[in-house]
Design an enzyme around this catalytic site. Sequence first.
Site, short mmCIF file in Angstrom:
data_model
loop_
_atom_site.label_atom_id
_atom_site.label_comp_id
_atom_site.label_asym_id
_atom_site.label_seq_id
_atom_site.Cartn_x
_atom_site.Cartn_y
_atom_site.Cartn_z
N ASP A 174 0.86 -1.18 0.00
CA ASP A 174 0.00 0.00 0.00
C ASP A 174 0.90 1.23 0.00
OD1 ASP A 174 -1.68 2.13 0.57
OD2 ASP A 174 -2.83 1.07 2.10
N HIS A 175 0.91 1.96 -1.13
CA HIS A 175 1.86 3.05 -1.29
C HIS A 175 1.50 4.26 -0.42
CE1 HIS A 175 5.39 4.64 -2.98
NE2 HIS A 175 5.31 4.06 -4.16
N ARG A 176 0.36 4.22 0.23
CA ARG A 176 0.03 5.27 1.20
C ARG A 176 0.77 5.05 2.51
NH1 ARG A 176 -6.24 4.43 1.71
NH2 ARG A 176 -5.33 2.39 2.25
#
Length: 484
Positions: A455-457
Amino acid sequence: MYEFKLPDPGEGLLEAEIVAWKVAVGDTVAINDILLEIETAKSLVELPSPVAGTVLSLLVGEGELVDVGTVIVRIGDPSEVDGTQDSPGVAGDASPGGRAAGEVSGKLEYSNGDPVEPEAPTPSLVGYGAKPGAIARRARKRPASVAVPETERVQEVYDLSQPVSRPIDEVQPLHPVDAEPSGEVLPEPGEPTGGGDLPTPPLAKPPVRRVARDLGVDLGTITGSGPGGIITHSDVIAAAGSKGLVDVPGTTQRVPLRGVRREMFKTMTASLGVPQATAWVEVDVTNTVALVETLRQRREFDGLRISPLLVFAKAACLAIARNPEINSSFDEVTDEILIHSDVNLGIAAATPRGLVVPNIKKANRMSLPELASALNRMVALAKEGKSQPGDFAGGSFTITNVGVFGIDAGTPILNPGEAAILCVGTITRKPWVVDAGAEERIEPRSVCTIALTFDHRLVDGESGSKFLADVATILADPGLALLF
């Protein structure tokens, strides 16, 4: 009589499918005897009986999807069927109300001639049974000499709070009039009507007309098979196939989207709402393969199935300790990132009922033999469909092994609520450059591709890459795990 309602086996599930009944009408059951097997969105679950008695009726069939709280089986005394028991209690010992110990009559008791609702039964199993006040009320009994108004009888049968009128079809029909029919005879459904030279437009809904237009089919040449002669989608496809405009497919199998497959469908769809990135690396795992062979000979692993997955799982737990943001999640309520201290390690398992991901709680705290035992137990239960809802709750990191299918690599989709998932490809023999300088040479080695989707967040490229590099380091030389 006790009405057994479909309970929530856990995790707030709303419905379940009846897989198989283990009892039949007329069977005598004791407390904790298995009544049936259900499939939830997570797994197969066996439901025991909370009371003793005789199975009076099964209210749902196998294969039906039932909401939690629905009455599915009635258990009691055979004399209670259809209200044939006249006494206010069940014959037995002289306990209050005439009930035998452990039995529930389910009938209305009388005090001074007025019906009184009996107390709700107390189930013997935690989490089962109706809540106080949830027992269905039986219809009132009246002396045979008292006439019951029609509206009240309908009210009692259908449990209506307001009287209802007699059905209109009970009204006497009008007498026919002896007269010759006049005017034109109406056409049968689907036949063209009169009207001079104006053609009658074919009966078809807009979506069907659009399909016909796309396929170049003239609706005026089709006889509709739907209600009232309406042209259906199948009629258009059949007409197009007869003219060679399309290839008509054979029989199509329809598979209901239920249980595990339905849950997989929902979770994978929800996962696409998360911005995801994937990184991968090819690793020489020759030393890992050698370690697995050594472990299989060790007494600590007797009776356990040992595979490279065990080393991959241990390597992931060690790498997470150095890169804790990999083991995180997002709290939408507080708008915070939660970094978990323990790794609840999920292992994706393909089963006949679909993909499931049970997890090993606190896998990071386990020794290698403990982790091997937990993996063996978890995989066996998942394949048998015996995993419990709690086994799927609280996962924080997942490993999916596509190598067992002979696949070199993949870009996995995140499990909702988790920050990362590791994909393990098949281990194959490849030419590999070993050593360096004057000692550099090419040798056949055992090579595997591992990929990390995150999850690039929550995880940036640097953290994801460092984690993957740490896992690769351990797999290339398991002895270096001592440095972690």
